[in-house]
Scaffold this active site. Structure first.
Site, PDB file in Angstrom:
ATOM      1  N   ALA A  69      40.505  29.686  49.563  1.00  0.00           N
ATOM      2  CA  ALA A  69      41.491  29.324  48.542  1.00  0.00           C
ATOM      3  C   ALA A  69      42.227  28.098  49.089  1.00  0.00           C
ATOM      4  O   ALA A  69      43.252  28.219  49.760  1.00  0.00           O
ATOM      5  CB  ALA A  69      42.451  30.482  48.306  1.00  0.00           C
ATOM      6  N   GLY A 122      51.216  27.418  51.125  1.00  0.00           N
ATOM      7  CA  GLY A 122      50.053  28.280  51.361  1.00  0.00           C
ATOM      8  C   GLY A 122      49.793  29.164  50.170  1.00  0.00           C
ATOM      9  O   GLY A 122      50.320  28.922  49.089  1.00  0.00           O
ATOM     10  N   ASN A 123      48.958  30.159  50.322  1.00  0.00           N
ATOM     11  CA  ASN A 123      48.714  31.121  49.247  1.00  0.00           C
ATOM     12  C   ASN A 123      48.360  32.477  49.837  1.00  0.00           C
ATOM     13  O   ASN A 123      48.269  32.626  51.052  1.00  0.00           O
ATOM     14  CB  ASN A 123      47.623  30.607  48.292  1.00  0.00           C
ATOM     15  CG  ASN A 123      46.306  30.396  49.014  1.00  0.00           C
ATOM     16  OD1 ASN A 123      45.688  31.349  49.466  1.00  0.00           O
ATOM     17  ND2 ASN A 123      45.903  29.133  49.161  1.00  0.00           N
ATOM     18  N   ARG A 124      48.122  33.451  48.950  1.00  0.00           N
ATOM     19  CA  ARG A 124      47.988  34.838  49.407  1.00  0.00           C
ATOM     20  C   ARG A 124      46.569  35.237  49.785  1.00  0.00           C
ATOM     21  O   ARG A 124      46.292  36.407  50.008  1.00  0.00           O
ATOM     22  CB  ARG A 124      48.459  35.796  48.303  1.00  0.00           C
ATOM     23  CG  ARG A 124      49.917  35.705  48.005  1.00  0.00           C
ATOM     24  CD  ARG A 124      50.293  36.767  46.972  1.00  0.00           C
ATOM     25  NE  ARG A 124      51.516  36.428  46.293  1.00  0.00           N
ATOM     26  CZ  ARG A 124      52.721  36.567  46.807  1.00  0.00           C
ATOM     27  NH1 ARG A 124      52.859  37.032  48.034  1.00  0.00           N
ATOM     28  NH2 ARG A 124      53.788  36.230  46.114  1.00  0.00           N
TER      29      ARG A 124
END
Ligand code: CTP
Length: 419
Positions: free
Chosen positions: A274, A208-210
């Site tokens: 994102a 995943g990402n932030r």
């Protein structure tokens, strides 16, 4: 203006407060529900009784009045409004707003509000020109606060200069424009992607990402405020579903793509998500055990086979059938922001790119503000047009982008209201 509109009017200290009584009457004539907060200074110039009589509602006066708090708290006062107007807005209240000071009912409501705010400043011309007021105004503008006036003219102390509150009819016109502005995307549809994607490795782990989804959700809300029918396709975020927007929750890039394709046709697509560029080639159906994954094969480190995810922005841009009229992508960059975004504009085949600086110093990821450049593809394949926007609240970036979208694809904006 319809009966539905609810306005919170904050009357701060200044001789112009008497003009706000006329403003209340004009708003009521138009069917706007007006709730008023009178600051201590405001109450020196007009009485709570006159305000309440004209507004046909109790006038709220002090944070520490137990009666007021038991009837309706400052949070509800600020949330149960479509718009907050501060008229007159004294130098003092502007300074408090700019610095997030909340020391009375008015400033507490202003700090607690998530609604647009219009200020109508009124003060002595020297106070208006003072560097401190200039600084405060610049900060408020960055926060997305809208302003009407002041105008030049005779001031209370017998001086002449800029600092006089705009006439009530002018403030009314600005309020009407604000409410009518809600129609500049009427009849159009928008698709917005937001948040990160989670690509499973096994049933409990993911790539995943932030991304917080704040910017994408704000864009969906801003387009809806201008009257667009919005479909928001969101990856996992902590953001609440925006009111009145069809929100489709997805986990992975593949799910996001298929939700986007299902939402077609739309007039505008804004890809703010994102999206994870990669996913595990074969997510394990069972939880990977440390012992088996890393030591089973002779102490070799665990290797994950990754495959590329579909590019949603590029897919929407490349469609021949049902291509949205305007496809907008984002470019998150930590250096050479405009240069890299220009390459991305060409590579993805979209029409606009909103390039944002996500270097750690910028505080963009997870934060409330964003510094962006809008790149607009030149029809003749030259260098794109670049607009540099000042650092702004994500909500302000969203509103400005929605207005740009409306100018590009919306029906002609209505004439300013004649009052
Ligand atoms: N995007 C998408 N689908 C993907 C990847 C990205 O729709 N699989 C969209 C994003 O929503 C955003 C834009 O493409 O609008 C960002 O492009 P991308 O190349 O992913 O940007 P970066 O993550 O900044 O890429 P890079 O690491 O190459 O700079």
């Amino acid at each position: 203006m319809s009966d539905e509109k609810r306005l919170l009017l904050i009357i701060s200290g200044g001789i112009a407060a008497y003009k706000s009584l006329y403003l209340i009457r004009r708003l009521r004539e138009r069917g706007v529900r007006v709730r008023c907060i009178l600051t201590k200074g405001g109450a020196e110039f007009v009485t709570a009784l006159s305000v309440a009589t004209l507004a046909q509602e109790k006038a709220y006066t002090d944070l520490f009045s137990l009666t007021d708090e038991s009837e309706i708290g400052h949070i509800r006062l600020s949330r149960e409004a479509d718009l907050v107007v501060v008229a007159p807005a004294s130098a003092d209240i502007l300074a408090k707003m700019a610095n997030g000071i909340a020391d009375d009912l008015a400033t507490t409501a202003l700090l607690a509000t998530d609604k647009p705010v219009i200020i109508a400043p009124a003060m002595n011309t020297r106070m208006w020109q003072h560097p401190a007021t200039r600084r405060n105004l610049a900060r408020l503008e960055t926060d997305g606060v809208l302003r009407v006036g002041p105008v030049a003219g005779a001031l209370a102390e017998g001086e002449v200069g800029e600092g006089r509150m705009a006439e009530p009819d002018e403030i009314l016109a600005a309020i009407e424009r604000f409410f009518r502005g809600a129609q500049t995307l009427a009849g159009l549809t928008a698709l917005v992607t937001s948040g990160p994607t989670h690509e499973p490795i096994d049933p409990v782990r993911f790539i995943g990402n932030r991304s917080s989804g704040k910017q994408g959700h704000a864009i969906a809300a801003a387009c809806a405020r201008l009257g667009a029918g919005v479909t928001l396709v969101s990856g996992p975020t902590a953001e609440p579903d925006p009111e009145g927007i069809e929100t489709i929750h997805v986990e992975t890039a593949q799910e996001m793509l298929s939700a986007c394709l299902d939402a077609l046709p739309v007039d505008v697509a804004v890809c703010a998500a994102a999206v994870s560029d990669w996913r595990a080639a074969e997510p394990s159906p069972k939880k990977l055990k440390k012992a088996r994954a890393s030591r089973g094969a002779g102490n070799r480190p665990l290797a994950l086979d990754l495959v590329e995810n579909p590019d949603i922005l590029a897919t929407l841009s490349a469609r021949t059938a049902q291509r949205p009229r305007l496809v907008i992508g984002f470019a998150a960059e930590t250096e050479n922001v405009v240069e890299f975004a220009t390459e991305k504009l060409a590579a993805k085949g979209c029409d606009w790119i909103v390039a944002n600086d996500v270097s750690p110093e910028s505080g963009t990821f997870g934060g409330e503000t964003n510094t962006v450049h809008l790149l607009i593809k030149d029809g003749k394949a030259g260098a794109p047009l670049v607009e540099d926007w000042p650092p702004s609240a994500k909500s302000a970036v969203a509103s400005r982008l929605a207005e740009c979208i409306a100018r590009a694809v919306g029906p002609a904006s209505p004439e300013p209201a004649s009052s």
